[in-house]
Design an enzyme around this catalytic site. Structure first.
Site, mmCIF file in Angstrom:
data_model
loop_
_atom_site.group_PDB
_atom_site.id
_atom_site.type_symbol
_atom_site.label_atom_id
_atom_site.label_comp_id
_atom_site.label_asym_id
_atom_site.label_seq_id
_atom_site.Cartn_x
_atom_site.Cartn_y
_atom_site.Cartn_z
ATOM 1 N N ARG A 146 0.750 -1.302 0.100
ATOM 2 C CA ARG A 146 0.008 0.097 -0.020
ATOM 3 C C ARG A 146 1.078 1.104 0.093
ATOM 4 N NH1 ARG A 146 -2.141 -3.523 3.919
ATOM 5 N NH2 ARG A 146 -4.370 -4.420 3.214
ATOM 6 N N LYS A 193 -2.214 -1.971 7.443
ATOM 7 C CA LYS A 193 -3.511 -1.846 7.740
ATOM 8 C C LYS A 193 -3.709 -2.476 8.779
ATOM 9 C CE LYS A 193 -7.887 -0.988 5.272
ATOM 10 N NZ LYS A 193 -8.618 -1.023 4.122
ATOM 11 N N HIS A 239 -2.994 2.078 -4.920
ATOM 12 C CA HIS A 239 -3.904 0.984 -4.958
ATOM 13 C C HIS A 239 -4.396 0.248 -6.082
ATOM 14 C CE1 HIS A 239 -5.318 -0.464 -0.944
ATOM 15 N NE2 HIS A 239 -6.335 -0.791 -1.576
ATOM 16 N N HIS A 270 -3.717 -9.630 3.394
ATOM 17 C CA HIS A 270 -5.178 -9.597 4.056
ATOM 18 C C HIS A 270 -5.512 -10.686 5.297
ATOM 19 C CE1 HIS A 270 -6.836 -8.404 -0.512
ATOM 20 N NE2 HIS A 270 -6.412 -7.311 0.330
ATOM 21 N N ARG A 307 -1.883 -2.147 -6.918
ATOM 22 C CA ARG A 307 -2.210 -3.312 -6.022
ATOM 23 C C ARG A 307 -3.310 -4.417 -6.446
ATOM 24 N NH1 ARG A 307 -1.899 -4.668 -0.729
ATOM 25 N NH2 ARG A 307 -3.755 -5.380 0.498
ATOM 26 N N TYR A 360 -11.059 -10.532 -6.001
ATOM 27 C CA TYR A 360 -10.408 -10.657 -7.372
ATOM 28 C C TYR A 360 -10.595 -11.804 -8.002
ATOM 29 C CZ TYR A 360 -7.700 -6.936 -4.789
ATOM 30 O OH TYR A 360 -7.627 -6.040 -4.228
#
Length: 412
Positions: free
Chosen positions: A260, A285, A357, A383, A360, A392
């Site tokens: 990120r 994150k 992003h 994640h 990404r 995705y």
């Protein structure tokens, strides 16, 4: 230190006069240390000296009050020179804060300030939100309070009713145009009402009556670029200038690791393990550090940047700005500008979302299209839940076609 920028005795005497005359040498050293070009530093020093003479006629050797600053800024007829003066005064405040009297907003100016300060502390200490996340929730709380004061002036927050809360929610939803913004609006109000109950500012937990807006997380496809477009944009970056070398390293690292924007800005020189070909990613994150692989091409681009292009300043961070003050990127905007600029230069048509992003999303889509295990993609992206990565899978049309059920009755 002023003699480094100015040589005439009359000019030096004029610069050292006024309310900030005694601080001008410190300011000159400040600009030199930050790596400002000689011409830019002279402009800033001249602007500060002009204010110094103005303030000297009004407060003399006394500390400079905000009223003097405001009066000076009103002497500029247009916004452009006023912005330059404000920027110069910002440097003066940082170097010599003792020469200024900082006006703290009174409760009369902002009656909601104490409550919002407590709300911010609650979000940080109790909810554990990061600064960027706190900004959005605080803004939602302030908008809710503004609505209450406008529609129910003079009413204390303790007298807030469920009917008023629903009216405020209805108003906020009327201003929202997407499912995401509607969900955020109700979530922010709900969080603020929970805080009021938690802090004893209201005897009821009014958060329970705030309706939940429908939002289907997997209803839309993620914005992404074809991998050939990403590759073409990277190849179009000329590695002949320090800026070009840095930008190529930035795009390669973003495109091949999926990190990120904030994670890229937080990378330090010691976070790169050249022997194992890995990058240690901190401040994620999910508040969990992770390691991402460093491909050979990306590693070569980073080494080229560090050895040939990185500014020679004492900073532990990997990527630095070339514009004064030379140092690490302090916010997301500069990195996003680099990505947009280089993608446009590579002939890529950009939509509303164009930043780190976007690369990404493009990497995740590419990996899923290559039939990489979904848990492997989730680990690379950092994640916490594999359900997040499931977004995705929707773009892998060829794979989805293989698992599609036959049409009843066969082919017409």
């Amino acid at each position: 230190m002023l003699e480094f920028y100015f040589s005439y005795g009359g000019v030096l005497k004029r610069l050292r006069s006024g309310a900030l005359g005694g601080e001008m040498d410190r300011l000159a050293e400040h600009f030199f240390r930050l790596g400002y070009k000689r011409a830019s530093a002279k402009i800033y020093l001249s602007r500060i000296a002009r204010f110094s003479r103005f303030a000297g006629t009004r407060c003399g050797p006394m500390p400079i009050h905000q009223d003097v600053v405001d009066s000076y800024l009103r002497t500029f007829p247009t916004d452009t020179p006023r912005i330059g003066a404000m920027s110069a005064l910002g440097h003066a405040r940082r170097v010599a804060p003792e020469r200024f009297i900082i006006s703290v907003p009174s409760e009369e100016d902002d009656p909601d300030a104490p409550l919002l300060a407590s709300f911010s502390d609650y979000l940080r200490r109790v909810r554990g939100l990061e600064p960027k996340s706190r900004e959005g929730v605080l803004l939602g709380g302030r908008r809710f309070l503004d609505w209450c004061r406008h529609h129910h002036p003079g009413q204390d927050i303790e007298a807030l009713t469920a009917k008023q809360v629903l009216a405020a929610v209805e108003y906020r939803l009327s201003l929202s145009t997407t499912s995401g913004s509607r969900t955020a609006a109700t979530s922010h109000i709900r969080t603020f009402l929970r805080f009021l109950y938690w802090a004893g500012r209201h005897h009821q937990d009014l958060a329970r009556i705030v309706p939940r807006t429908p939002s289907w997380r997997l209803a839309h496809l993620p914005p992404r670029l074809a991998w050939n477009d990403v590759r073409h944009a990277i190849d179009a970056i000329g590695a002949t200038t320090p800026v070009g070398i840095r930008d190529r390293a930035v795009l390669l690292l973003l495109a091949t690791t999926g990190i990120r924007n904030g994670e890229l800005r937080a990378i330090r020189l010691r976070d790169i393990d050249w022997r194992t070909g890995e990058v240690f990613v901190r401040r994620t994150k999910g508040k969990r550090d992770r390691v991402v692989p460093l491909l050979e091409e990306t590693g070569a681009a980073l080494a080229d940047y560090i050895l040939r292009a990185r500014p020679r300043v004492d900073s532990p961070y990997l990527f630095l700005s070339f514009t004064p003050p030379v140092g690490p990127f302090k916010c997301a905007a500069p990195v996003s500008r680099i990505v947009r600029k280089r993608l446009r230069h590579g002939g890529v048509e950009l939509g509303r979302v164009a930043g780190a992003h976007l690369l990404r999303h493009s990497l995740a889509t590419q990996l899923v299209g290559q039939r990489r295990p979904i848990n492997e993609v989730a680990d690379l992206l950092g994640h916490r839940s594999i359900n997040t990565t499931a977004l995705y899978v929707k773009v892998a049309a060829s794979q989805l076609a293989e698992v599609a059920l036959p049409f009843p009755g066969g082919v017409a």
